[in-house]
Design a protein around this motif. Structure first.
Motif, PDB file in Angstrom:
ATOM      1  N   THR A 103      -9.938  17.027   2.524  1.00 15.50           N
ATOM      2  CA  THR A 103     -10.244  17.849   0.914  1.00 15.50           C
ATOM      3  C   THR A 103     -11.710  17.249   1.667  1.00 15.50           C
ATOM      4  O   THR A 103     -12.485  18.564   1.456  1.00 15.50           O
ATOM      5  CB  THR A 103     -10.312  17.490  -0.175  1.00 15.50           C
ATOM      6  OG1 THR A 103      -8.921  17.015  -0.337  1.00 15.50           O
ATOM      7  CG2 THR A 103     -10.774  18.262  -1.403  1.00 15.50           C
ATOM      8  N   ARG A 104     -12.223  16.840   1.775  1.00 12.55           N
ATOM      9  CA  ARG A 104     -13.414  16.191   2.364  1.00 12.55           C
ATOM     10  C   ARG A 104     -14.135  17.395   3.674  1.00 12.55           C
ATOM     11  O   ARG A 104     -14.831  17.735   3.431  1.00 12.55           O
ATOM     12  CB  ARG A 104     -14.074  15.129   2.503  1.00 12.55           C
ATOM     13  CG  ARG A 104     -15.726  14.665   2.318  1.00 12.55           C
ATOM     14  CD  ARG A 104     -15.042  13.136   2.287  1.00 12.55           C
ATOM     15  NE  ARG A 104     -16.488  12.909   3.400  1.00 12.55           N
ATOM     16  CZ  ARG A 104     -17.245  12.043   4.104  1.00 12.55           C
ATOM     17  NH1 ARG A 104     -16.155  10.611   3.093  1.00 12.55           N
ATOM     18  NH2 ARG A 104     -18.061  11.390   4.625  1.00 12.55           N
ATOM     19  N   SER A 105     -13.179  17.526   4.615  1.00 17.61           N
ATOM     20  CA  SER A 105     -13.888  17.949   5.771  1.00 17.61           C
ATOM     21  C   SER A 105     -13.433  19.363   5.226  1.00 17.61           C
ATOM     22  O   SER A 105     -14.556  20.681   5.706  1.00 17.61           O
ATOM     23  CB  SER A 105     -12.110  17.839   6.358  1.00 17.61           C
ATOM     24  OG  SER A 105     -12.308  16.915   7.610  1.00 17.61           O
ATOM     25  N   LYS A 106     -13.085  19.899   4.636  1.00 19.74           N
ATOM     26  CA  LYS A 106     -12.389  21.489   3.841  1.00 19.74           C
ATOM     27  C   LYS A 106     -13.980  21.793   3.213  1.00 19.74           C
ATOM     28  O   LYS A 106     -14.350  23.081   3.493  1.00 19.74           O
ATOM     29  CB  LYS A 106     -11.248  21.631   3.727  1.00 19.74           C
ATOM     30  CG  LYS A 106     -10.143  21.347   4.404  1.00 19.74           C
ATOM     31  CD  LYS A 106      -9.144  21.156   3.388  1.00 19.74           C
ATOM     32  CE  LYS A 106      -7.742  22.444   3.241  1.00 19.74           C
ATOM     33  NZ  LYS A 106      -6.032  21.286   2.046  1.00 19.74           N
ATOM     34  N   VAL A 107     -13.925  21.320   2.283  1.00 18.08           N
ATOM     35  CA  VAL A 107     -15.359  21.461   2.222  1.00 18.08           C
ATOM     36  C   VAL A 107     -16.114  21.408   2.084  1.00 18.08           C
ATOM     37  O   VAL A 107     -17.057  22.013   2.523  1.00 18.08           O
ATOM     38  CB  VAL A 107     -16.094  20.172   0.613  1.00 18.08           C
ATOM     39  CG1 VAL A 107     -16.454  20.354  -0.513  1.00 18.08           C
ATOM     40  CG2 VAL A 107     -14.292  20.446  -0.621  1.00 18.08           C
ATOM     41  N   LEU A 108     -16.251  20.561   3.728  1.00 16.83           N
ATOM     42  CA  LEU A 108     -17.870  21.147   3.999  1.00 16.83           C
ATOM     43  C   LEU A 108     -17.941  22.217   5.159  1.00 16.83           C
ATOM     44  O   LEU A 108     -18.771  22.930   5.047  1.00 16.83           O
ATOM     45  CB  LEU A 108     -17.645  19.320   5.199  1.00 16.83           C
ATOM     46  CG  LEU A 108     -19.003  19.383   6.031  1.00 16.83           C
ATOM     47  CD1 LEU A 108     -20.049  18.988   5.492  1.00 16.83           C
ATOM     48  CD2 LEU A 108     -18.918  18.155   7.185  1.00 16.83           C
ATOM     49  N   ALA A 109     -17.131  22.552   5.172  1.00 15.99           N
ATOM     50  CA  ALA A 109     -16.181  23.894   6.193  1.00 15.99           C
ATOM     51  C   ALA A 109     -16.856  25.094   5.282  1.00 15.99           C
ATOM     52  O   ALA A 109     -17.733  25.685   5.863  1.00 15.99           O
ATOM     53  CB  ALA A 109     -14.910  24.081   6.417  1.00 15.99           C
ATOM     54  N   PHE A 110     -16.330  24.929   3.364  1.00 17.10           N
ATOM     55  CA  PHE A 110     -16.431  26.085   2.567  1.00 17.10           C
ATOM     56  C   PHE A 110     -17.935  25.502   2.417  1.00 17.10           C
ATOM     57  O   PHE A 110     -18.601  27.096   2.196  1.00 17.10           O
ATOM     58  CB  PHE A 110     -15.942  25.655   1.554  1.00 17.10           C
ATOM     59  CG  PHE A 110     -15.023  26.569   1.442  1.00 17.10           C
ATOM     60  CD1 PHE A 110     -15.797  27.372   0.222  1.00 17.10           C
ATOM     61  CD2 PHE A 110     -14.041  27.003   1.545  1.00 17.10           C
ATOM     62  CE1 PHE A 110     -14.495  28.100  -0.764  1.00 17.10           C
ATOM     63  CE2 PHE A 110     -12.511  27.747   1.451  1.00 17.10           C
ATOM     64  CZ  PHE A 110     -14.246  28.309  -0.120  1.00 17.10           C
ATOM     65  N   VAL A 111     -18.456  25.017   2.503  1.00 20.30           N
ATOM     66  CA  VAL A 111     -20.049  24.992   1.960  1.00 20.30           C
ATOM     67  C   VAL A 111     -21.194  25.108   3.007  1.00 20.30           C
ATOM     68  O   VAL A 111     -22.212  26.420   2.754  1.00 20.30           O
ATOM     69  CB  VAL A 111     -20.654  23.135   1.672  1.00 20.30           C
ATOM     70  CG1 VAL A 111     -22.019  23.053   1.955  1.00 20.30           C
ATOM     71  CG2 VAL A 111     -19.912  23.059   0.251  1.00 20.30           C
ATOM     72  N   MET A 112     -20.473  24.849   4.685  1.00 23.17           N
ATOM     73  CA  MET A 112     -21.577  25.572   5.627  1.00 23.17           C
ATOM     74  C   MET A 112     -20.991  27.104   5.944  1.00 23.17           C
ATOM     75  O   MET A 112     -22.044  27.726   5.627  1.00 23.17           O
ATOM     76  CB  MET A 112     -21.431  24.950   6.598  1.00 23.17           C
ATOM     77  CG  MET A 112     -21.606  23.495   7.285  1.00 23.17           C
ATOM     78  SD  MET A 112     -20.758  22.671   8.195  1.00 23.17           S
ATOM     79  CE  MET A 112     -21.964  23.521   9.719  1.00 23.17           C
ATOM     80  N   GLY A 113     -20.407  27.628   5.795  1.00 26.38           N
ATOM     81  CA  GLY A 113     -19.118  28.267   5.564  1.00 26.38           C
ATOM     82  C   GLY A 113     -20.552  29.655   4.753  1.00 26.38           C
ATOM     83  O   GLY A 113     -20.971  30.606   4.580  1.00 26.38           O
ATOM     84  N   SER A 114     -20.379  29.043   3.272  1.00 35.54           N
ATOM     85  CA  SER A 114     -21.024  29.723   2.330  1.00 35.54           C
ATOM     86  C   SER A 114     -22.499  30.031   1.994  1.00 35.54           C
ATOM     87  O   SER A 114     -22.793  31.181   2.074  1.00 35.54           O
ATOM     88  CB  SER A 114     -20.499  29.360   0.433  1.00 35.54           C
ATOM     89  OG  SER A 114     -20.521  28.051   0.922  1.00 35.54           O
ATOM     90  N   ALA A 115     -23.002  28.445   3.001  1.00 30.38           N
ATOM     91  CA  ALA A 115     -24.825  28.992   2.637  1.00 30.38           C
ATOM     92  C   ALA A 115     -24.627  30.207   3.940  1.00 30.38           C
ATOM     93  O   ALA A 115     -25.751  30.935   3.508  1.00 30.38           O
ATOM     94  CB  ALA A 115     -24.978  27.685   3.170  1.00 30.38           C
ATOM     95  N   VAL A 116     -24.073  29.502   5.118  1.00 29.94           N
ATOM     96  CA  VAL A 116     -24.514  30.860   5.961  1.00 29.94           C
ATOM     97  C   VAL A 116     -24.465  32.370   5.685  1.00 29.94           C
ATOM     98  O   VAL A 116     -25.616  33.685   5.684  1.00 29.94           O
ATOM     99  CB  VAL A 116     -23.934  30.816   6.955  1.00 29.94           C
ATOM    100  CG1 VAL A 116     -23.942  32.072   8.561  1.00 29.94           C
ATOM    101  CG2 VAL A 116     -24.090  29.588   8.140  1.00 29.94           C
ATOM    102  N   ALA A 117     -23.081  32.716   4.296  1.00 32.85           N
ATOM    103  CA  ALA A 117     -22.712  34.170   4.255  1.00 32.85           C
ATOM    104  C   ALA A 117     -24.164  33.901   3.091  1.00 32.85           C
ATOM    105  O   ALA A 117     -24.448  35.461   3.109  1.00 32.85           O
ATOM    106  CB  ALA A 117     -21.582  33.940   3.207  1.00 32.85           C
ATOM    107  N   GLY A 118     -24.777  33.314   2.305  1.00 32.19           N
ATOM    108  CA  GLY A 118     -25.351  33.621   1.716  1.00 32.19           C
ATOM    109  C   GLY A 118     -26.721  33.789   2.298  1.00 32.19           C
ATOM    110  O   GLY A 118     -27.620  34.921   1.796  1.00 32.19           O
ATOM    111  N   LEU A 119     -26.752  33.780   3.438  1.00 30.59           N
ATOM    112  CA  LEU A 119     -27.750  33.514   4.268  1.00 30.59           C
ATOM    113  C   LEU A 119     -28.276  35.299   4.609  1.00 30.59           C
ATOM    114  O   LEU A 119     -29.217  36.348   4.755  1.00 30.59           O
ATOM    115  CB  LEU A 119     -28.223  32.905   5.537  1.00 30.59           C
ATOM    116  CG  LEU A 119     -29.466  33.077   6.482  1.00 30.59           C
ATOM    117  CD1 LEU A 119     -30.730  32.662   5.981  1.00 30.59           C
ATOM    118  CD2 LEU A 119     -29.529  32.461   7.940  1.00 30.59           C
ATOM    119  N   ALA A 120     -27.112  35.464   4.780  1.00 26.96           N
ATOM    120  CA  ALA A 120     -26.494  37.124   5.636  1.00 26.96           C
ATOM    121  C   ALA A 120     -26.960  37.786   3.824  1.00 26.96           C
ATOM    122  O   ALA A 120     -28.000  38.490   4.215  1.00 26.96           O
ATOM    123  CB  ALA A 120     -25.352  36.686   5.961  1.00 26.96           C
ATOM    124  N   GLY A 121     -26.611  37.332   2.719  1.00 32.44           N
ATOM    125  CA  GLY A 121     -27.595  37.896   1.768  1.00 32.44           C
ATOM    126  C   GLY A 121     -28.104  37.694   1.749  1.00 32.44           C
ATOM    127  O   GLY A 121     -29.325  39.170   1.000  1.00 32.44           O
TER     128      GLY A 121
END
Lengths: 365, 309, 234
Positions: B191-209
């Motif tokens: 779960t920790r690994s997956k949450v980390l990926a999720f947070v990193m991915g969403s941050a970059v999507a936010g940057l794109a936004g």
């Protein structure tokens, strides 16, 4: 309050009609058939064309038979059309990916959904169109006294694109005198018969939708529990290889499942558009998603679950915003009903992924 | 002449934004193997967060506001990723897909119903042109500057992701994606690994936004609909799930096709809406590994150099 | 009756059967013995059409099975009781049996088959309306065999009927299998890990090792064969 409850139940019944198809297809091939909402939309459009253009309600029969018959015709066309589209879609798009894994199949389903939506936009335009109201046709000769409501005639219009569109033209205003002069004018304009629109009573449509669900549920139960094809569906959904060893042609069984699910969704499609008064190529998207949520709430794969889930979701969508508005004074609560539905989905998925009636199945590792 | 230049600059900026979306979606879907269908939600969160700050801190100097709003966009999207990630990541496969899709829709419904004076509601809102202080115009210099910023952002994101995937937490994530049970038995907390990926991915999507909002000068909820999600998916499937350089190529192919088609007469251009889901479906059936599969361009160049002749 | 010639079967890139030759004649009980992973189940799954051979021929009464889907093969009179029973746990016993007779359209014929199966396995009649999943392992095996018999097959493929079943029921089930062969003239191809049991009931046997037939003989001789004794009868 009671009014909101009944609205919610009627809406829930429509969700239930769509959810049945989701749940049956998921049960048999473990696919979230994203395009199911588009089958529903296709059915709604066919019903629209039947109601608008076929003229069943012009049959010279005593009222309300012609009107009822026109809706029967619309429902039949919608159901058969949606069923046929489902069978074709399954054959072309889903069968090739059946063994490619669930994710690949789901992506394919998402794509099919978008393709169908956009083909519908190409064919019928993106703009919402008013769903025809029931029409009562009257011979010009029978008109007497004052017109009880606006009277209309049908006018065929050719658009610049070359397609023929039927338009309603008001020929007599409500309350106007229907004297000989008016009759002569109508006949001179070629209106042998005119019609008045029968206002749709919300109570009636609600009652009709709930009644339809009440009639359909036992029919489906019988089909799935008692018939040879229904038993084969259950056998394939449990163990498709073992079913093949029984001599069951699983391709046929799956095709029938798609047909039956979409057939029922066609009923829902007409009911939905009659209730909301319009149809458009995107009609299927949101109710489709909602119906999926309903199927998950009830326990995906379970037929009683789909019905229960639909009713629960419909009621929740109506009563929760009502409570928020009355209780907290939040005026905009109803605009958030879709968000409430999705939030409900996430909550159910996280806390009870098997739904209310679903059986716990261990995922194979 | 200037029109043609503007067209190509616009195309490249859009490619850059889609590249950011694609590499971040790819981290979650491709590398981490989670089937996530709500990336348009993170994108929207970023765009709206950046817009909100830009509207409400107008007294700050433009370039500073630009940078701050991008940071806020990343932060808000990352918080969104965390909020949705923690409860949903216990779900698998198609259930996760539907839950995240539900999240994306909730974001869209939320901004659509927001009060008009807050985020513009269903009509959308203008974004003040804070970069104007530098470029003086929204024509060629503005697009050049945005392109440079987007290019830097893409390079940074790809570099960060590449190094992450080679680091220990990244290896853990790849292990979890391969076999969650086995990874768990090795003492990795999936779960920790997956949450980390999720947070990193969403941050970059936010940057794109954020970049998107500033570039467009106005946003509305329809910019972030489910079609966009499917388009991002097409980008990573074309490029190859799990390939970072594939994302760049995929983004270029998709955006260039879309924008070049848009120059065609309407009757042809509108077929794009049918065409791109069709391409995606065909890719899934006939070449699910994408053009590159899991390989990177650098791997291929190396292999090509090594091969004799 | 059933002939396999030079059959090669692959799972992806891995070859599971190598040029398998095997034949079963009318009225025989033939057994296929071998260790875990030798390819016994693969052989049966290939015959019944769940797997496709990459090379070689499978014929049943001279008809080529290799290109037919499983439902057509059942129609020809070949019924497969899969490993692990694979009964439909959510369907009742009666519904399971109905599924077995899926291709029998005539209600009278179905009724006759049902009576016959109940005569062979009276316990199934007692449990007729229970969901299949509530039966014990042995009863489930009876149901699986009964289900396969509902299509009135001329040949029965049995995959590990003794697996996970109480020893006392194993004997009963094997007695019934012999009775089916004797009274109905049903030809039987029996796959078993319990070689001792299988070799005592069958007329001929094949020994399968890593996808190849290594021995083929009458069961009398196989029971005396030192290799077989050491490897399988120990």
């Amino acid at each position: 309050m009671l009014d909101y409850l009944l609205n919610g139940l009627a809406l829930g019944a429509i969700f239930a009609f769509i959810a049945l198809g989701y749940t049956m297809v998921y049960g048999i091939i473990k696919l979230i058939n994203f395009a199911h909402g588009e089958f529903f939309m296709f059915g709604a459009f066919l019903g629209f064309f039947v109601l608008r253009d076929l003229g069943v309600e012009r049959l010279p029969l005593p009222q309300p038979l012609p009107i009822l018959l026109s809706y029967v015709a619309a429902l039949t066309a919608a159901s058969l059309g949606a069923g046929a589209l489902a069978v074709v879609t399954e054959r072309i798009a889903y069968r090739p990916v059946r063994r490619a894994g669930r994710i690949a199949a789901l992506i394919t389903a998402v794509c099919v959904s978008l393709i169908l939506q956009n083909l519908a936009i190409k064919a019928w335009g993106a703009k919402p169109q008013a769903y025809p109201q029931p029409r009562e046709w009257i011979d010009t000769d029978d008109l007497a006294g004052a017109a009880p409501a606006n009277l209309y005639a049908v006018k065929r219009v050719e658009t610049t694109g070359g397609e023929v569109v039927e338009n309603e033209v008001r020929v007599v205003e409500a309350g106007a005198a229907l004297d000989d002069a008016t009759r002569a004018r109508l006949r001179a304009e070629g209106h042998e018969r005119v019609y008045r629109q029968v206002p749709l009573d919300r109570g009636w449509t609600r009652g009709f939708v709930l009644l339809a669900l009440l009639l359909w549920a036992p029919v489906l139960w019988f089909l799935v529990k008692r018939t040879r094809m229904g038993k084969a569906m259950r056998a394939v959904s449990e163990d498709s290889d073992a079913a093949r060893l029984m001599g069951i042609d699983i391709n046929r069984v799956i095709a029938w499942t798609f047909f039956l699910g979409a057939f029922v969704a066609g009923v829902g499609g007409v009911a939905y558009c009659v209730s909301y008064g319009k149809v458009e190529p995107l009609t299927g998207f949101l109710p489709g998603m909602k119906a999926f949520i309903a199927a998950v709430i009830g326990g995906i794969g379970s037929i009683p679950g789909a019905i229960l889930g639909g009713l629960v979701l419909g009621t929740a969508e109506s009563l929760i915003p009502y409570a928020l508005r009355e209780g907290l004074g939040w005026e905009a609560a109803f605009a958030w009903k879709d968000a409430i539905a999705f939030a409900l989905l996430i909550l159910i998925l996280v806390f009870r992924p098997t739904g209310i009636l679903g059986r716990a199945v261990r995922e194979k590792v | 002449m200037s029109g043609e230049l503007l067209f190509w600059l616009n195309l490249l900026v859009t490619v850059g934004i889609y590249t950011l979306l694609a590499v971040s979606l790819n981290l979650i879907n491709g590398h981490a193997g989670m089937f996530h269908l709500g990336h348009h939600g993170f994108w929207a969160l970023g765009a709206y967060a950046a817009t909100w700050l830009t509207l409400n801190a107008a007294s700050l100097p433009g370039p500073l506001l630009y940078v701050l709003s991008l940071l806020l966009a990343m932060a808000v999207a990352a918080i969104g990723g965390l909020t949705i990630g923690i409860p949903c990541l216990r779900l698998r496969g198609d259930y996760l897909a539907i839950a995240t899709l539900g999240f994306g829709e909730i974001v869209r419904i939320a901004v659509q119903n927001s009060p008009h004076d807050f985020l513009g509601g269903s009509l959308g809102t203008k974004v003040p042109r804070v970069l104007m202080e530098v470029t003086r115009t929204t024509q060629v210099p503005f697009r050049f500057l945005t392109l440079a910023i987007v290019a830097v952002a893409c390079a940074a994101a790809i570099l960060v992701f590449r190094n992450f995937l080679r680091s220990l937490p990244g290896r853990r994530l790849l292990a979890v994606a391969q076999d969650e049970t086995a990874a768990g038995l090795l003492g990795i907390d999936p779960t920790r690994s997956k949450v980390l990926a999720f947070v990193m991915g969403s941050a970059v999507a936010g940057l794109a936004g954020g970049l998107y909002a500033h570039y467009m000068g106005g946003i509305n909820p329809l910019n972030f609909n489910f079609m966009e999600m499917v388009k991002m998916f097409l980008v990573i499937v074309l490029g190859g799930m799990g390939s970072l350089s594939g994302c760049v190529i995929g983004a270029f192919l998709v955006v260039a096709t879309e924008q070049l088609l848009n120059r065609a007469p309407e009757a042809i251009a509108s077929w794009w809406q049918v065409l791109f889901p069709l391409i995606l479906a065909l890719m899934i059936v006939f070449r699910p590994q994408g053009i590159f599969g899991r390989k990177e361009i650098t791997d291929m160049i190396r292999a090509w150099r090594r091969s004799p002749a | 009756m059933l002939v396999l010639e030079g059959v090669d079967v692959f799972y992806g890139r891995i070859q599971a059967l190598h040029g398998l030759n095997l034949h079963v004649d009318d009225g025989e009980i033939v057994t296929l013995i071998g260790c875990n992973g030798a390819g016994k189940s693969t052989t049966l799954r290939t015959i019944s059409g769940l797997l496709r051979p990459r090379r070689g021929g499978v014929t049943f009464d001279g008809k080529d099975l290799a290109a037919l889907p499983p439902n057509r093969i059942v129609q020809l009179g070949l019924s497969h009781v899969p490993e692990g029973r694979r009964i439909f746990t959510n369907l009742t016993v009666r519904e399971n049996l109905d599924m077995g007779a899926y291709l029998v359209r005539d209600p009278k014929a179905r009724r006759e088959r049902l009576d016959r199966v109940f005569a062979l396995f009276p316990r199934l009649e007692e449990r007729m309306d229970q969901p299949g999943g509530t039966l014990s392992g042995g009863e489930q095996q009876m149901l699986a065999i009964g289900r396969a018999l509902m299509s009135r097959p001329r040949m029965l493929l049995l995959d590990e009927p003794s697996l996970g079943i109480a020893p006392i029921l194993v004997k009963e089930i094997f007695d019934e299998i012999a009775r089916i062969n004797r009274e109905e003239g049903t030809t039987i191809l029996l796959v078993e890990q319990n070689a001792n049991l299988a070799l005592h009931r069958a007329t001929r046997g094949y020994v399968l090792e890593t996808g190849r037939i290594v021995l083929e003989d009458d069961t009398k001789n196989l029971l005396q064969n030192p290799q077989v004794k050491e490897a399988y009868l120990g």
